[in-house]
Design an enzyme around this catalytic site. Structure first.
Site, PDB file in Angstrom:
ATOM      1  N   GLU A 184      16.123  -7.218 -24.632  1.00  0.00           N
ATOM      2  CA  GLU A 184      16.525  -6.703 -23.215  1.00  0.00           C
ATOM      3  C   GLU A 184      16.720  -8.090 -22.296  1.00  0.00           C
ATOM      4  OE1 GLU A 184      13.853  -4.008 -19.856  1.00  0.00           O
ATOM      5  OE2 GLU A 184      13.833  -3.662 -22.070  1.00  0.00           O
TER       6      GLU A 184
ATOM      7  N   GLU B 220      16.299  -6.433 -11.337  1.00  0.00           N
ATOM      8  CA  GLU B 220      15.779  -5.135 -10.940  1.00  0.00           C
ATOM      9  C   GLU B 220      15.295  -5.605  -9.507  1.00  0.00           C
ATOM     10  OE1 GLU B 220      13.116  -2.616 -13.826  1.00  0.00           O
ATOM     11  OE2 GLU B 220      12.551  -4.677 -14.066  1.00  0.00           O
TER      12      GLU B 220
END
Length: 356
Positions: free
Chosen positions: A78, A82
């Site tokens: 990943e 964010e």
């Protein structure tokens, strides 16, 4: 493979929605959190094996609200951006390998201008050697593969995901609520994140990717019809204007892995586009050599023989079955599309397809 999607022109069938209903307009695609459980997102139906992804995004406001942009593989490698709605002047970069969250020392917060008042361009440029995160042309972080923890460098085929969710929801773990700077007060909403455009370049040239063994290393990935790093020459086009300072580590913060909303669900395992299908430069998936003809939505298809449509799970649809997504494909002479209370009939030209 390289695509440039302008979401102000509407949705494209190379991305599947979940967790809520994205809306489309002059700001592109918008993801809105109104109540507990809302987590609208889009996920690519294709994978990239190393590549460059550029997104023009306006983050959502609100304490506990998280705007997310995630590259994620089936084995839970990943790479993240964010944005926490409680602070419009920073963004977090992060990475995980194989879903391991034994430590939370990989995230960094980066100072920036207001990310909620307008659109900002963010880039992840990912190769087998390094990952570079940039904001409006300024490098804010570089991770060398040699610097990552053992077996933690992301290096397997990734889908592209983006959307908004409530990390501060009372139902989440306390550590997640604290990281998201919640709790979320839904009475102050709704809270919306928007994406205007998305550009993606795959640095490999396979029309599908598969795992050759269970090592999880990039050398084990097999590229059908091409090769891993076969388009690596385009990695040299990364343009930057500066290298920023002002990044801080997340330390022991309980940063959730697993993509938007902390979900660790895996895909169906379908590696890329179905055989005989191609993706246009605008991000639309169509049969090879065809042009889509819009007809209607929520339709059923019929023809004088079996027809098929590849769904996200790879199911086959026959006469009278709802098409699972996107495009009807077949050697079509005449197609009937049923809508409740109505029947429409179209006659596509040779080699064309009909979209629903």
């Amino acid at each position: 493979m390289a695509i440039d999607v302008d979401f102000t022109q509407g949705e494209v069938n190379s991305f599947a929605k979940s967790g809520g209903e994205p809306t489309y307009g002059s700001d592109g695609v918008t993801f809105t959190v109104r109540r507990s459980g809302d987590a609208p997102q889009l996920t690519s139906v294709f994978y990239i094996m190393f590549g460059r992804v550029e997104i023009s995004l306006k983050a959502a406001p609100g304490s506990g609200i998280v705007s997310s942009f995630v590259l994620q593989s089936d084995c839970l490698d990943e790479i993240d951006w964010e944005w926490l709605g409680a602070d419009s002047t920073e963004v977090q970069s992060n990475y995980f390998g194989k879903g391991v969250t034994a430590s939370y020392n990989r995230g960094q917060f980066h100072e920036m201008g207001n990310n909620q008042n307008g659109f900002v361009t963010y880039v992840v440029d990912w190769t087998s050697d390094r990952i570079i995160w940039t904001i409006d042309g300024t490098v804010v972080r570089t991770l060398q593969a040699s610097e990552a923890e053992s077996n933690q460098y992301p290096q397997t085929p990734m889908q592209v995901k983006f959307g908004a969710w409530s990390g501060g929801d009372p139902g989440n773990a306390q550590g997640t609520i604290e990281w998201a700077r919640g709790p979320t007060d839904y009475s102050q909403g709704p809270f919306s994140m928007s994406v205007r455009s998305l550009k993606i370049t795959d640095y490999s040239t396979g029309h599908s990717y598969s795992y050759g063994d269970t090592s999880g290393s990039w050398q084990s990935i097999q590229a059908a019809g091409g090769q891993v790093n076969g388009n690596l020459g385009n990695a040299g086009t990364l343009t930057t204007t500066a290298v920023a300072s002002g990044s801080t580590s997340t330390g022991t913060a309980n940063v959730p892995a697993g993509g938007i909303g902390g979900s660790d669900s895996q895909s169906s395992g379908s590696s890329n586009l179905p055989s005989g299908w191609v993706m246009t430069s605008e991000g639309k998936i169509v049969p090879s050599g065809s042009v889509a003809i819009p007809v209607t939505t929520h339709a059923y298809a019929n023809q004088s023989g079996d027809v098929t449509s590849e769904s996200h799970g790879g199911e086959e649809n026959h006469i009278g079955n709802p098409l699972s997504y996107g495009t009807f494909v077949g050697s079509v002479s005449r197609l009937r599309a049923w809508v409740p209370g109505d029947t429409q009939e179209v006659e596509p030209r040779l080699g064309h397809s009909v979209s629903f």
